[in-house]
Motif scaffolding. Structure first.
Motif, PDB file in Angstrom:
ATOM      1  N   TYR A 111       9.594  -1.494  23.611  1.00 52.02           N
ATOM      2  CA  TYR A 111       8.243  -1.179  23.154  1.00 52.02           C
ATOM      3  C   TYR A 111       8.283  -0.099  22.071  1.00 52.02           C
ATOM      4  O   TYR A 111       8.869   0.969  22.261  1.00 52.02           O
ATOM      5  CB  TYR A 111       7.381  -0.712  24.320  1.00 52.02           C
ATOM      6  CG  TYR A 111       7.078  -1.807  25.316  1.00 52.02           C
ATOM      7  CD1 TYR A 111       6.095  -2.752  25.045  1.00 52.02           C
ATOM      8  CD2 TYR A 111       7.771  -1.895  26.524  1.00 52.02           C
ATOM      9  CE1 TYR A 111       5.806  -3.759  25.951  1.00 52.02           C
ATOM     10  CE2 TYR A 111       7.493  -2.901  27.430  1.00 52.02           C
ATOM     11  CZ  TYR A 111       6.509  -3.824  27.144  1.00 52.02           C
ATOM     12  OH  TYR A 111       6.230  -4.833  28.043  1.00 52.02           O
ATOM     13  N   ALA A 112       7.648  -0.400  20.943  1.00 53.39           N
ATOM     14  CA  ALA A 112       7.594   0.515  19.811  1.00 53.39           C
ATOM     15  C   ALA A 112       6.154   0.932  19.551  1.00 53.39           C
ATOM     16  O   ALA A 112       5.218   0.212  19.905  1.00 53.39           O
ATOM     17  CB  ALA A 112       8.176  -0.166  18.569  1.00 53.39           C
ATOM     18  N   PRO A 113       5.934   2.093  18.924  1.00 56.12           N
ATOM     19  CA  PRO A 113       4.563   2.525  18.635  1.00 56.12           C
ATOM     20  C   PRO A 113       3.872   1.622  17.623  1.00 56.12           C
ATOM     21  O   PRO A 113       4.521   0.830  16.928  1.00 56.12           O
ATOM     22  CB  PRO A 113       4.765   3.951  18.081  1.00 56.12           C
ATOM     23  CG  PRO A 113       6.169   3.984  17.608  1.00 56.12           C
ATOM     24  CD  PRO A 113       6.941   3.070  18.509  1.00 56.12           C
ATOM     25  N   HIS A 114       2.570   1.783  17.516  1.00 52.75           N
ATOM     26  CA  HIS A 114       1.759   0.854  16.722  1.00 52.75           C
ATOM     27  C   HIS A 114       2.146   0.826  15.254  1.00 52.75           C
ATOM     28  O   HIS A 114       1.960  -0.187  14.575  1.00 52.75           O
ATOM     29  CB  HIS A 114       0.278   1.234  16.857  1.00 52.75           C
ATOM     30  CG  HIS A 114      -0.084   2.493  16.117  1.00 52.75           C
ATOM     31  ND1 HIS A 114       0.113   3.747  16.648  1.00 52.75           N
ATOM     32  CD2 HIS A 114      -0.599   2.685  14.868  1.00 52.75           C
ATOM     33  CE1 HIS A 114      -0.274   4.661  15.786  1.00 52.75           C
ATOM     34  NE2 HIS A 114      -0.713   4.054  14.700  1.00 52.75           N
ATOM     35  N   ASP A 115       2.706   1.921  14.722  1.00 55.57           N
ATOM     36  CA  ASP A 115       3.017   1.973  13.295  1.00 55.57           C
ATOM     37  C   ASP A 115       4.391   1.400  12.961  1.00 55.57           C
ATOM     38  O   ASP A 115       4.813   1.461  11.797  1.00 55.57           O
ATOM     39  CB  ASP A 115       2.909   3.411  12.775  1.00 55.57           C
ATOM     40  CG  ASP A 115       3.768   4.396  13.554  1.00 55.57           C
ATOM     41  OD1 ASP A 115       4.416   3.973  14.546  1.00 55.57           O
ATOM     42  OD2 ASP A 115       3.785   5.576  13.187  1.00 55.57           O
ATOM     43  N   ALA A 116       5.087   0.825  13.936  1.00 53.40           N
ATOM     44  CA  ALA A 116       6.421   0.280  13.669  1.00 53.40           C
ATOM     45  C   ALA A 116       6.373  -0.909  12.719  1.00 53.40           C
ATOM     46  O   ALA A 116       7.355  -1.198  12.033  1.00 53.40           O
ATOM     47  CB  ALA A 116       7.089  -0.139  14.976  1.00 53.40           C
ATOM     48  N   ALA A 117       5.264  -1.593  12.668  1.00 53.29           N
ATOM     49  CA  ALA A 117       5.149  -2.749  11.768  1.00 53.29           C
ATOM     50  C   ALA A 117       4.933  -2.333  10.322  1.00 53.29           C
ATOM     51  O   ALA A 117       5.005  -3.164   9.417  1.00 53.29           O
ATOM     52  CB  ALA A 117       3.994  -3.641  12.221  1.00 53.29           C
ATOM     53  N   LYS A 118       4.710  -1.031  10.080  1.00 53.09           N
ATOM     54  CA  LYS A 118       4.456  -0.561   8.722  1.00 53.09           C
ATOM     55  C   LYS A 118       5.574   0.325   8.200  1.00 53.09           C
ATOM     56  O   LYS A 118       5.832   0.357   7.009  1.00 53.09           O
ATOM     57  CB  LYS A 118       3.131   0.222   8.681  1.00 53.09           C
ATOM     58  CG  LYS A 118       1.923  -0.592   9.085  1.00 53.09           C
ATOM     59  CD  LYS A 118       0.664   0.262   9.052  1.00 53.09           C
ATOM     60  CE  LYS A 118      -0.555  -0.540   9.479  1.00 53.09           C
ATOM     61  NZ  LYS A 118      -1.789   0.285   9.473  1.00 53.09           N
ATOM     62  N   GLY A 119       6.212   1.064   9.084  1.00 50.88           N
ATOM     63  CA  GLY A 119       7.197   2.035   8.647  1.00 50.88           C
ATOM     64  C   GLY A 119       8.510   1.404   8.259  1.00 50.88           C
ATOM     65  O   GLY A 119       8.716   0.199   8.339  1.00 50.88           O
ATOM     66  N   GLU A 120       9.441   2.246   7.804  1.00 47.05           N
ATOM     67  CA  GLU A 120      10.789   1.782   7.501  1.00 47.05           C
ATOM     68  C   GLU A 120      11.769   2.874   7.892  1.00 47.05           C
ATOM     69  O   GLU A 120      11.422   4.037   8.002  1.00 47.05           O
ATOM     70  CB  GLU A 120      10.928   1.419   6.021  1.00 47.05           C
ATOM     71  CG  GLU A 120      10.710   2.567   5.054  1.00 47.05           C
ATOM     72  CD  GLU A 120      11.974   3.304   4.710  1.00 47.05           C
ATOM     73  OE1 GLU A 120      13.060   2.719   4.846  1.00 47.05           O
ATOM     74  OE2 GLU A 120      11.885   4.477   4.338  1.00 47.05           O
ATOM     75  N   LEU A 121      13.004   2.493   8.119  1.00 48.59           N
ATOM     76  CA  LEU A 121      14.007   3.401   8.651  1.00 48.59           C
ATOM     77  C   LEU A 121      15.204   3.455   7.709  1.00 48.59           C
ATOM     78  O   LEU A 121      16.303   3.066   8.047  1.00 48.59           O
ATOM     79  CB  LEU A 121      14.437   2.932  10.044  1.00 48.59           C
ATOM     80  CG  LEU A 121      15.020   3.984  10.994  1.00 48.59           C
ATOM     81  CD1 LEU A 121      13.986   5.035  11.319  1.00 48.59           C
ATOM     82  CD2 LEU A 121      15.506   3.334  12.285  1.00 48.59           C
TER      83      LEU A 121
END
Length: 227
Positions: A111-121
């Motif tokens: 489970y990832a936080p809601h902003d994982a679909a927008k951010g980058e690593l």
């Protein structure tokens, strides 16, 4: 600064002055009362991995800031068995995929936080896409308000038993996560301080969204005609 945190502030002062609480050593500890209760009730102890149960993970994702991961097992009865914790920074997602693989657990969901679909690593790709290429499927959780998330996260702590050794860094994060205290005004800040402890605390709050995903995916009951 706000003045409507009287209960939190009062409890922190009482625990610091009269109970010598470790969690209240930082005035305004967000989860101080819950962590003190966990210690007093013996819920910070030896919690071995149960090979009969699948493991889920709760994430807070960062690059320069730390990425934090909690490892959770759910036996019947609603208890949370918190068996492990990992944290690092300046690493690509492939590093964390390998960490999970090396643990040898059988996973259900990540489970990832809601902003994982927008951010980058550090790669220019979204976190979800990058993870997918590594064979790691991240489930993005619904967004919640900070206040509501903290309140619900407190209830999760009450349901949890933590492995003292493997979760030591995460336990310190939950204990030290705090609101800023203004001595002149005797008030607490509106939001907790963003420091090293906020990554483990934010990853813990991701667990709130896990329940939202489960409810969202639960099949609807068929309609029954009333005669």
């Amino acid at each position: 600064y706000l003045t409507d945190f009287g209960e939190v502030l009062g409890n922190s002062l009482y625990e610091q002055e009269y109970l010598c609480s470790f969690e209240a050593a930082i005035l305004g500890s967000v989860y101080g009362g819950e962590m003190r209760a966990a210690r007093e009730e013996g819920r910070i102890c030896d919690v071995p991995h149960d090979p009969a149960l699948v493991t889920e993970t709760w994430w807070d994702l960062g690059y320069r800031d730390s990425t934090a991961v909690w490892f959770i097992q759910r036996p019947k009865g609603g208890q949370l068995r918190v068996i492990d914790y990992y944290e690092n920074s300046l690493c690509g997602l492939e590093h964390y995929a390998k960490v999970l693989q090396d643990r040898g657990y059988v996973y259900s969901r990540h489970y990832a936080p809601h902003d994982a679909a927008k951010g980058e690593l550090g790669s220019g790709m979204t976190l979800v896409d990058q993870a997918s290429r590594l064979g790691l499927k991240l489930t993005v959780t619904p967004r919640t308000t900070l206040e509501g998330g903290i309140s619900a996260a407190r209830q999760l702590i009450h349901r949890a038993v933590f492995d003292a050794k493997r979760c030591e860094r995460g336990l310190d994060a939950l204990s030290q996560y705090h609101y800023d205290y203004n001595e002149q005004r005797s008030t607490l800040s509106a939001k907790p301080v963003h420091d090293w402890s906020s990554h483990g605390a934010d990853a813990w709050r991701t667990g709130i969204g896990a329940r939202g995903v489960e409810k969202r995916e639960r099949p609807a009951l068929p309609e029954v005609a009333v005669l």
